[in-house]
Design a protein around this motif. Structure first.
Motif, mmCIF file in Angstrom:
data_model
loop_
_atom_site.group_PDB
_atom_site.id
_atom_site.type_symbol
_atom_site.label_atom_id
_atom_site.label_comp_id
_atom_site.label_asym_id
_atom_site.label_seq_id
_atom_site.Cartn_x
_atom_site.Cartn_y
_atom_site.Cartn_z
ATOM 1 N N GLN A 104 0.875 -1.177 0.000
ATOM 2 C CA GLN A 104 0.000 0.000 0.000
ATOM 3 C C GLN A 104 0.906 1.219 0.000
ATOM 4 O O GLN A 104 2.113 1.111 0.240
ATOM 5 C CB GLN A 104 -0.900 -0.014 1.232
ATOM 6 C CG GLN A 104 -2.064 0.964 1.174
ATOM 7 C CD GLN A 104 -3.016 0.805 2.350
ATOM 8 O OE1 GLN A 104 -3.152 -0.279 2.869
ATOM 9 N NE2 GLN A 104 -3.672 1.890 2.755
ATOM 10 N N ALA A 105 0.362 2.385 -0.272
ATOM 11 C CA ALA A 105 1.161 3.613 -0.274
ATOM 12 C C ALA A 105 1.796 3.826 1.104
ATOM 13 O O ALA A 105 1.088 3.974 2.099
ATOM 14 C CB ALA A 105 0.284 4.807 -0.640
ATOM 15 N N GLY A 106 3.126 3.805 1.160
ATOM 16 C CA GLY A 106 3.846 4.005 2.417
ATOM 17 C C GLY A 106 3.979 2.770 3.278
ATOM 18 O O GLY A 106 4.675 2.802 4.289
ATOM 19 N N VAL A 107 3.310 1.666 2.921
ATOM 20 C CA VAL A 107 3.384 0.436 3.721
ATOM 21 C C VAL A 107 4.392 -0.497 3.069
ATOM 22 O O VAL A 107 4.055 -1.351 2.241
ATOM 23 C CB VAL A 107 2.006 -0.253 3.846
ATOM 24 C CG1 VAL A 107 2.106 -1.493 4.724
ATOM 25 C CG2 VAL A 107 0.981 0.711 4.396
ATOM 26 N N GLY A 259 -0.314 -2.409 -8.925
ATOM 27 C CA GLY A 259 -0.077 -2.551 -7.490
ATOM 28 C C GLY A 259 -1.339 -2.406 -6.657
ATOM 29 O O GLY A 259 -2.310 -3.136 -6.845
ATOM 30 N N TRP A 260 -1.326 -1.436 -5.736
ATOM 31 C CA TRP A 260 -2.470 -1.233 -4.829
ATOM 32 C C TRP A 260 -3.522 -0.279 -5.410
ATOM 33 O O TRP A 260 -4.508 0.023 -4.747
ATOM 34 C CB TRP A 260 -1.982 -0.682 -3.491
ATOM 35 C CG TRP A 260 -1.345 0.673 -3.598
ATOM 36 C CD1 TRP A 260 -1.989 1.887 -3.680
ATOM 37 C CD2 TRP A 260 0.045 0.977 -3.670
ATOM 38 N NE1 TRP A 260 -1.077 2.913 -3.789
ATOM 39 C CE2 TRP A 260 0.184 2.385 -3.775
ATOM 40 C CE3 TRP A 260 1.214 0.190 -3.646
ATOM 41 C CZ2 TRP A 260 1.419 3.012 -3.871
ATOM 42 C CZ3 TRP A 260 2.438 0.815 -3.727
ATOM 43 C CH2 TRP A 260 2.536 2.215 -3.838
ATOM 44 N N ASN A 270 -12.100 3.676 -5.079
ATOM 45 C CA ASN A 270 -10.940 4.257 -4.390
ATOM 46 C C ASN A 270 -11.145 4.388 -2.882
ATOM 47 O O ASN A 270 -10.232 4.779 -2.157
ATOM 48 C CB ASN A 270 -10.529 5.604 -5.009
ATOM 49 C CG ASN A 270 -11.658 6.626 -4.983
ATOM 50 O OD1 ASN A 270 -12.594 6.516 -4.182
ATOM 51 N ND2 ASN A 270 -11.565 7.623 -5.860
ATOM 52 N N ALA A 271 -12.351 4.071 -2.405
ATOM 53 C CA ALA A 271 -12.587 4.068 -0.949
ATOM 54 C C ALA A 271 -12.076 2.774 -0.307
ATOM 55 O O ALA A 271 -11.844 2.718 0.899
ATOM 56 C CB ALA A 271 -14.071 4.234 -0.661
ATOM 57 N N ILE A 272 -11.899 1.730 -1.129
ATOM 58 C CA ILE A 272 -11.387 0.445 -0.623
ATOM 59 C C ILE A 272 -9.896 0.592 -0.341
ATOM 60 O O ILE A 272 -9.158 1.159 -1.157
ATOM 61 C CB ILE A 272 -11.638 -0.680 -1.654
ATOM 62 C CG1 ILE A 272 -13.129 -0.839 -1.907
ATOM 63 C CG2 ILE A 272 -11.035 -2.003 -1.188
ATOM 64 C CD1 ILE A 272 -13.470 -1.746 -3.071
ATOM 65 N N PHE A 278 -4.350 -4.906 -3.622
ATOM 66 C CA PHE A 278 -3.086 -5.621 -3.835
ATOM 67 C C PHE A 278 -3.285 -7.130 -3.629
ATOM 68 O O PHE A 278 -2.860 -7.943 -4.461
ATOM 69 C CB PHE A 278 -2.016 -5.086 -2.877
ATOM 70 C CG PHE A 278 -0.652 -5.664 -3.094
ATOM 71 C CD1 PHE A 278 0.191 -5.158 -4.077
ATOM 72 C CD2 PHE A 278 -0.199 -6.729 -2.322
ATOM 73 C CE1 PHE A 278 1.449 -5.697 -4.276
ATOM 74 C CE2 PHE A 278 1.051 -7.274 -2.522
ATOM 75 C CZ PHE A 278 1.881 -6.751 -3.503
ATOM 76 N N ILE A 279 -3.948 -7.505 -2.533
ATOM 77 C CA ILE A 279 -4.176 -8.929 -2.238
ATOM 78 C C ILE A 279 -5.069 -9.556 -3.306
ATOM 79 O O ILE A 279 -4.820 -10.700 -3.752
ATOM 80 C CB ILE A 279 -4.802 -9.084 -0.831
ATOM 81 C CG1 ILE A 279 -3.777 -8.707 0.246
ATOM 82 C CG2 ILE A 279 -5.293 -10.516 -0.603
ATOM 83 C CD1 ILE A 279 -4.351 -8.583 1.642
ATOM 84 N N LEU A 280 -6.093 -8.841 -3.761
ATOM 85 C CA LEU A 280 -6.982 -9.370 -4.803
ATOM 86 C C LEU A 280 -6.226 -9.628 -6.105
ATOM 87 O O LEU A 280 -6.426 -10.666 -6.758
ATOM 88 C CB LEU A 280 -8.134 -8.396 -5.056
ATOM 89 C CG LEU A 280 -9.236 -8.335 -3.992
ATOM 90 C CD1 LEU A 280 -10.223 -7.218 -4.306
ATOM 91 C CD2 LEU A 280 -9.963 -9.675 -3.910
ATOM 92 N N LYS A 281 -5.336 -8.698 -6.470
ATOM 93 C CA LYS A 281 -4.571 -8.859 -7.715
ATOM 94 C C LYS A 281 -3.570 -10.003 -7.605
ATOM 95 O O LYS A 281 -3.400 -10.785 -8.549
ATOM 96 C CB LYS A 281 -3.852 -7.548 -8.060
ATOM 97 C CG LYS A 281 -4.796 -6.440 -8.479
ATOM 98 C CD LYS A 281 -4.056 -5.122 -8.659
ATOM 99 C CE LYS A 281 -5.010 -3.988 -8.922
ATOM 100 N NZ LYS A 281 -4.318 -2.691 -9.029
ATOM 101 N N VAL A 282 -2.899 -10.108 -6.451
ATOM 102 C CA VAL A 282 -1.966 -11.226 -6.237
ATOM 103 C C VAL A 282 -2.723 -12.554 -6.301
ATOM 104 O O VAL A 282 -2.246 -13.534 -6.895
ATOM 105 C CB VAL A 282 -1.232 -11.071 -4.883
ATOM 106 C CG1 VAL A 282 -0.479 -12.346 -4.527
ATOM 107 C CG2 VAL A 282 -0.255 -9.900 -4.937
ATOM 108 N N THR A 283 -3.923 -12.592 -5.720
ATOM 109 C CA THR A 283 -4.755 -13.806 -5.761
ATOM 110 C C THR A 283 -5.132 -14.166 -7.192
ATOM 111 O O THR A 283 -5.096 -15.345 -7.577
ATOM 112 C CB THR A 283 -6.040 -13.598 -4.924
ATOM 113 O OG1 THR A 283 -5.673 -13.193 -3.603
ATOM 114 C CG2 THR A 283 -6.860 -14.872 -4.851
#
Length: 365
Positions: A104-107, A259-260, A270-272, A278-283
């Motif tokens: 995520q941004a900054g994570v 990415g995210w 964009n509220a999600i 990121f997890i959905l795309k990796v899945t």
């Protein structure tokens, strides 16, 4: 006293960060193994794991516990020290690569400016764990499996490198977070679609996944470099393998799927939170990995090498030239990016020439 306290706090911080990476990865590997088996079963019209726990969710932890309590058998003729160190190195390197992955941004644990080079370095070192396992087993099947794995990983790293160079030219940075932010308007999956396909197939070969699982071909090499392993060392290899698979899924997400970032920058999407996307795309990418395993037959070794060196390498080289030319003539990127591409091509070309010289030397011998 103050120095000791500061050193102690630094040690505690490092341990905390290691746990912060390892625990989510552990959960991710368990879910990936479960999903892999379920998808494979569904394709073959079976039910898959469905007894231990609700929907069979506890089957993978049960299998892990079974391996942990099994006896560790050390072959008499093996180099026991190297034999036991090899799986630890494989797992440690696969976890270390996740330090620069932004969810995520900054994570991100280490937001370094050369994140891509760090990933390259770690993935190149990963070959050593497999080579050590094959050599230390002192058996022909593990040795052949390790040689195959090393040759395969080195071969496909070349094409992966050129594909990443095309992405870097569009961004102008080696930082993974900046690569994601550069895809706010359009994901690179659309303009660089051929390179997305090349990267995806090369990622399968890099992680020894079917149809490129030649190092573990059970019909030829029993279990490849893992043949002599049992108990906990075998589990470490399995975890290292699946963490690498998740890493390649994450890299595909970061380089090509935004990415995210949400698919469209509008209110409900964009509220999600970013890490959910990121997890959905990796899945999704892992689902593609699992489906390929389910219905694509295994390649012969000569076909594998021909695909890497005679198809993907020229294709990715051509893509680098075309991408750099378009960016240069339409003034879409700074000159430094063009220079970066030339440096990348030069480094990769030297690697290819060294490999071909080594092959010629082997043929003469």
């Amino acid at each position: 006293m103050n120095v000791l306290q500061s050193n102690f706090f630094e040690l505690i911080t490092i341990i905390f960060y290691c746990i912060l990476i390892f625990v989510p990865l552990l959960v991710g590997v368990v879910l990936a193994l479960y999903a892999d088996r379920k998808i494979w079963a569904a394709v073959q019209k079976r039910r898959g794991p469905n007894v231990v726990g609700p929907f069979g969710l506890f089957q993978v932890p049960a299998d892990g516990l079974k391996f942990i309590f099994k006896e560790i058998i050390l072959p008499d003729s093996a180099d026991k020290t190297v034999f036991l160190i090899a799986p630890i190195i494989t797992l440690a390197l696969s976890i270390a690569a996740w330090a620069v992955i932004p969810v995520q941004a900054g994570v991100v644990l280490a937001n370094i400016n050369v994140g891509i080079l760090y990933i390259f370095a770690i993935s190149s070192l990963g070959v050593y764990g497999i080579l050590m396992a094959g050599w230390a087993s002192n058996s022909k099947y593990p040795f052949f499996g390790a040689l195959r794995s090393a040759a395969q990983m080195v071969s496909y790293e070349v094409s992966i490198g050129f594909v990443i160079v095309t992405v870097l030219m569009c961004v102008g940075s080696l930082n993974l977070s900046e690569i994601v932010l550069a895809q706010k308007n359009i994901w690179f999956f659309i303009p660089l679609f051929p390179m997305f396909i090349v990267f995806f197939i090369s990622a399968l070969a890099e992680t020894n996944r079917p149809p490129f699982d030649l190092p573990e071909a059970e019909s030829e090499l029993v279990a490849g470099y893992q043949t002599e392993y049992s108990g906990m060392p075998f589990v470490l290899f399995l975890f290292g393998e699946y963490i690498n698979i998740l890493l390649m899924c994450a890299m595909t997400t970061i380089l090509f799927l935004g990415g995210w970032l949400p698919p469209i920058d509008v209110y409900p999407l964009n509220a999600i939170p970013g890490f959910v996307w990121f997890i959905l795309k990796v899945t999704l990418v892992f689902y593609m990995f699992a489906m390929v395993k389910a219905f694509v037959p295994r390649y012969r070794y000569d076909q594998l090498m021909r695909l890497g060196w005679k198809v993907f390498l020229p294709l990715s080289l051509l893509a680098v030239v075309l991408t750099s030319s378009i960016l240069f003539f339409f003034k879409l990127a700074p000159g430094t990016v063009f220079l970066l591409a030339l440096i990348g091509v030069g480094l990769r070309s030297s690697l290819i020439s060294n490999h071909s010289r080594h092959r010629r030397h082997q043929n003469h011998c």
